[in-house]
Design a protein around this motif. Structure first.
Motif, PDB file in Angstrom:
ATOM      1  N   SER A   1       0.840  -1.204   0.000  1.00 16.16           N
ATOM      2  CA  SER A   1       0.000   0.000   0.000  1.00 16.16           C
ATOM      3  C   SER A   1       0.868   1.243   0.000  1.00 16.16           C
ATOM      4  O   SER A   1       1.935   1.281   0.620  1.00 16.16           O
ATOM      5  N   LEU A   2       0.386   2.237  -0.687  1.00 16.59           N
ATOM      6  CA  LEU A   2       1.038   3.544  -0.707  1.00 16.59           C
ATOM      7  C   LEU A   2       0.049   4.557  -0.169  1.00 16.59           C
ATOM      8  O   LEU A   2      -1.099   4.644  -0.634  1.00 16.59           O
ATOM      9  N   LYS A   3       0.464   5.307   0.824  1.00  6.69           N
ATOM     10  CA  LYS A   3      -0.399   6.320   1.434  1.00  6.69           C
ATOM     11  C   LYS A   3       0.110   7.701   1.039  1.00  6.69           C
ATOM     12  O   LYS A   3       1.302   7.991   1.161  1.00  6.69           O
ATOM     13  N   ILE A   4      -0.830   8.541   0.561  1.00  4.96           N
ATOM     14  CA  ILE A   4      -0.522   9.947   0.286  1.00  4.96           C
ATOM     15  C   ILE A   4      -1.054  10.743   1.468  1.00  4.96           C
ATOM     16  O   ILE A   4      -2.250  10.750   1.740  1.00  4.96           O
ATOM     17  N   GLY A   5      -0.185  11.412   2.173  1.00  2.79           N
ATOM     18  CA  GLY A   5      -0.597  12.213   3.327  1.00  2.79           C
ATOM     19  C   GLY A   5      -0.838  13.661   2.938  1.00  2.79           C
ATOM     20  O   GLY A   5      -0.475  14.108   1.848  1.00  2.79           O
ATOM     21  N   GLU A   6      -1.460  14.397   3.866  1.00  2.00           N
ATOM     22  CA  GLU A   6      -1.730  15.825   3.669  1.00  2.00           C
ATOM     23  C   GLU A   6      -2.324  16.099   2.289  1.00  2.00           C
ATOM     24  O   GLU A   6      -1.789  16.885   1.494  1.00  2.00           O
ATOM     25  N   LEU A   7      -3.439  15.438   1.999  1.00  2.00           N
ATOM     26  CA  LEU A   7      -4.065  15.557   0.679  1.00  2.00           C
ATOM     27  C   LEU A   7      -4.413  17.003   0.343  1.00  2.00           C
ATOM     28  O   LEU A   7      -4.806  17.783   1.203  1.00  2.00           O
ATOM     29  N   ARG A   8      -4.273  17.317  -0.929  1.00  2.00           N
ATOM     30  CA  ARG A   8      -4.591  18.643  -1.468  1.00  2.00           C
ATOM     31  C   ARG A   8      -5.600  18.464  -2.596  1.00  2.00           C
ATOM     32  O   ARG A   8      -5.650  17.403  -3.230  1.00  2.00           O
ATOM     33  N   LEU A   9      -6.363  19.494  -2.876  1.00  2.00           N
ATOM     34  CA  LEU A   9      -7.344  19.415  -3.958  1.00  2.00           C
ATOM     35  C   LEU A   9      -6.687  19.032  -5.277  1.00  2.00           C
ATOM     36  O   LEU A   9      -7.231  18.254  -6.059  1.00  2.00           O
ATOM     37  N   GLU A  10      -5.496  19.541  -5.516  1.00  2.59           N
ATOM     38  CA  GLU A  10      -4.814  19.246  -6.779  1.00  2.59           C
ATOM     39  C   GLU A  10      -4.286  17.815  -6.868  1.00  2.59           C
ATOM     40  O   GLU A  10      -3.816  17.392  -7.920  1.00  2.59           O
ATOM     41  N   ASP A  11      -4.385  17.046  -5.785  1.00  2.00           N
ATOM     42  CA  ASP A  11      -4.005  15.634  -5.832  1.00  2.00           C
ATOM     43  C   ASP A  11      -5.077  14.787  -6.527  1.00  2.00           C
ATOM     44  O   ASP A  11      -4.822  13.627  -6.866  1.00  2.00           O
ATOM     45  N   SER A  12      -6.255  15.332  -6.732  1.00  2.00           N
ATOM     46  CA  SER A  12      -7.321  14.593  -7.416  1.00  2.00           C
ATOM     47  C   SER A  12      -6.862  14.189  -8.808  1.00  2.00           C
ATOM     48  O   SER A  12      -6.190  14.951  -9.495  1.00  2.00           O
ATOM     49  N   GLY A  13      -7.234  12.985  -9.204  1.00  2.00           N
ATOM     50  CA  GLY A  13      -6.893  12.528 -10.552  1.00  2.00           C
ATOM     51  C   GLY A  13      -6.729  11.023 -10.612  1.00  2.00           C
ATOM     52  O   GLY A  13      -6.974  10.305  -9.645  1.00  2.00           O
ATOM     53  N   LEU A  14      -6.318  10.556 -11.776  1.00  2.98           N
ATOM     54  CA  LEU A  14      -6.093   9.128 -11.986  1.00  2.98           C
ATOM     55  C   LEU A  14      -4.654   8.772 -11.618  1.00  2.98           C
ATOM     56  O   LEU A  14      -3.720   9.486 -11.990  1.00  2.98           O
ATOM     57  N   TYR A  15      -4.503   7.665 -10.941  1.00  5.73           N
ATOM     58  CA  TYR A  15      -3.192   7.162 -10.562  1.00  5.73           C
ATOM     59  C   TYR A  15      -3.087   5.719 -11.044  1.00  5.73           C
ATOM     60  O   TYR A  15      -4.057   4.960 -10.967  1.00  5.73           O
ATOM     61  N   ALA A  16      -1.910   5.353 -11.515  1.00  6.56           N
ATOM     62  CA  ALA A  16      -1.660   3.976 -11.951  1.00  6.56           C
ATOM     63  C   ALA A  16      -0.623   3.359 -11.021  1.00  6.56           C
ATOM     64  O   ALA A  16       0.414   3.962 -10.735  1.00  6.56           O
ATOM     65  N   GLY A  17      -0.927   2.179 -10.546  1.00  9.22           N
ATOM     66  CA  GLY A  17       0.030   1.392  -9.777  1.00  9.22           C
ATOM     67  C   GLY A  17       0.492   0.231 -10.641  1.00  9.22           C
ATOM     68  O   GLY A  17      -0.328  -0.553 -11.111  1.00  9.22           O
ATOM     69  N   ILE A  18       1.801   0.154 -10.879  1.00  5.37           N
ATOM     70  CA  ILE A  18       2.337  -0.902 -11.740  1.00  5.37           C
ATOM     71  C   ILE A  18       3.304  -1.740 -10.907  1.00  5.37           C
ATOM     72  O   ILE A  18       4.259  -1.214 -10.333  1.00  5.37           O
ATOM     73  N   ILE A  19       3.040  -3.027 -10.866  1.00  6.59           N
ATOM     74  CA  ILE A  19       3.928  -3.954 -10.160  1.00  6.59           C
ATOM     75  C   ILE A  19       4.672  -4.755 -11.218  1.00  6.59           C
ATOM     76  O   ILE A  19       4.063  -5.367 -12.104  1.00  6.59           O
ATOM     77  N   THR A  20       6.004  -4.740 -11.137  1.00  6.97           N
ATOM     78  CA  THR A  20       6.833  -5.541 -12.038  1.00  6.97           C
ATOM     79  C   THR A  20       7.380  -6.721 -11.227  1.00  6.97           C
ATOM     80  O   THR A  20       8.088  -6.533 -10.236  1.00  6.97           O
ATOM     81  N   PHE A  21       7.041  -7.920 -11.659  1.00 11.34           N
ATOM     82  CA  PHE A  21       7.457  -9.129 -10.959  1.00 11.34           C
ATOM     83  C   PHE A  21       8.865  -9.539 -11.414  1.00 11.34           C
ATOM     84  O   PHE A  21       9.385  -9.040 -12.407  1.00 11.34           O
ATOM     85  N   THR A  22       9.472 -10.465 -10.687  1.00  9.08           N
ATOM     86  CA  THR A  22      10.833 -10.898 -11.007  1.00  9.08           C
ATOM     87  C   THR A  22      10.946 -11.542 -12.377  1.00  9.08           C
ATOM     88  O   THR A  22      12.009 -11.509 -13.002  1.00  9.08           O
ATOM     89  N   ASP A  23       9.859 -12.119 -12.884  1.00  8.83           N
ATOM     90  CA  ASP A  23       9.897 -12.702 -14.233  1.00  8.83           C
ATOM     91  C   ASP A  23       9.619 -11.632 -15.311  1.00  8.83           C
ATOM     92  O   ASP A  23       9.392 -11.959 -16.461  1.00  8.83           O
ATOM     93  N   ARG A  24       9.599 -10.362 -14.917  1.00 12.43           N
ATOM     94  CA  ARG A  24       9.383  -9.190 -15.791  1.00 12.43           C
ATOM     95  C   ARG A  24       7.926  -9.006 -16.239  1.00 12.43           C
ATOM     96  O   ARG A  24       7.636  -8.114 -17.014  1.00 12.43           O
ATOM     97  N   SER A  25       7.007  -9.854 -15.783  1.00 10.06           N
ATOM     98  CA  SER A  25       5.588  -9.624 -16.081  1.00 10.06           C
ATOM     99  C   SER A  25       5.098  -8.459 -15.205  1.00 10.06           C
ATOM    100  O   SER A  25       5.693  -8.158 -14.164  1.00 10.06           O
ATOM    101  N   LYS A  26       4.022  -7.820 -15.661  1.00 10.73           N
ATOM    102  CA  LYS A  26       3.529  -6.632 -14.960  1.00 10.73           C
ATOM    103  C   LYS A  26       2.040  -6.749 -14.682  1.00 10.73           C
ATOM    104  O   LYS A  26       1.307  -7.385 -15.430  1.00 10.73           O
TER     105      LYS A  26
END
Length: 172
Positions: free
Chosen positions: A28-53
């Motif tokens: 998990s990733l936590k963004i603290g002290e949220l601001r109005l400009e933090d609104s939007g789309l975020y992508a979380g990409i995990i790259t595994f050891t076999d290079r798959s994502k």
């Protein structure tokens, strides 16, 4: 905005410096002290050891607190049998995320009743027996709500064509 490799968080975008925290052993990733400009789309990409994502997209919406509203009289017409009044509820910041609910309450009751209107303006016609009722405007967004009320509109303000009424703010 950041990368997390081998238990090491690296912040890439300066605007998130000091506001990111890794939780749950890197899950998990936590963004603290949220601001109005933090609104939007975020992508979380995990790259595994076999290079798959694996990619997940998150939509973050940050809401501001609702400003204290006021009720303003936008017009009134009164005779001995009827009082027709238009009321507008407003805040210092009008955004599309605000919604309005109108309630009313008679002096001798504790409960409120919903007035069938959800916009920022209502037009009501009252007979003398209703002139003492309290009218409540509730302004809300998904995280906060404020309300303001006015009473005795037709009695206290009946001789004026346009009146600004500052009601009392209360919590339900």
């Amino acid at each position: 905005m950041a990368s997390y490799i081998n238990n090491q968080l690296t912040v890439i975008e300066d605007t998130f410096e000091g506001r990111l925290e890794i939780l749950d052993n890197g899950r998990s990733l936590k963004i603290g002290e949220l601001r109005l400009e933090d609104s939007g789309l975020y992508a979380g990409i995990i790259t595994f050891t076999d290079r798959s994502k694996d990619q997940k997209i998150y939509n973050l919406t940050v809401y501001d607190y609702v400003p204290v509203p006021t009720i303003e009289g936008a017009g009134m017409k009164k005779d001995d049998e009827w009082c027709n009044v238009t009321l507008r509820c407003s805040t210092s910041t009008n955004t599309s995320t605000l919604s309005y609910i109108w309630n009313y309450k008679y002096e001798d009751t504790c409960s409120t009743m919903l007035y069938n209107n959800t916009g920022d303006t209502i037009q009501i016609s009252l007979q003398p027996k209703s002139w003492d009722m309290e009218i409540i405007c509730i302004v809300q967004n998904p995280v906060d709500r404020k309300n303001v009320s006015v009473q005795k509109i037709c009695r206290d303000y009946g001789d004026r064509k346009t009146t600004t009424m500052i009601g009392r703010v209360q919590d339900f």
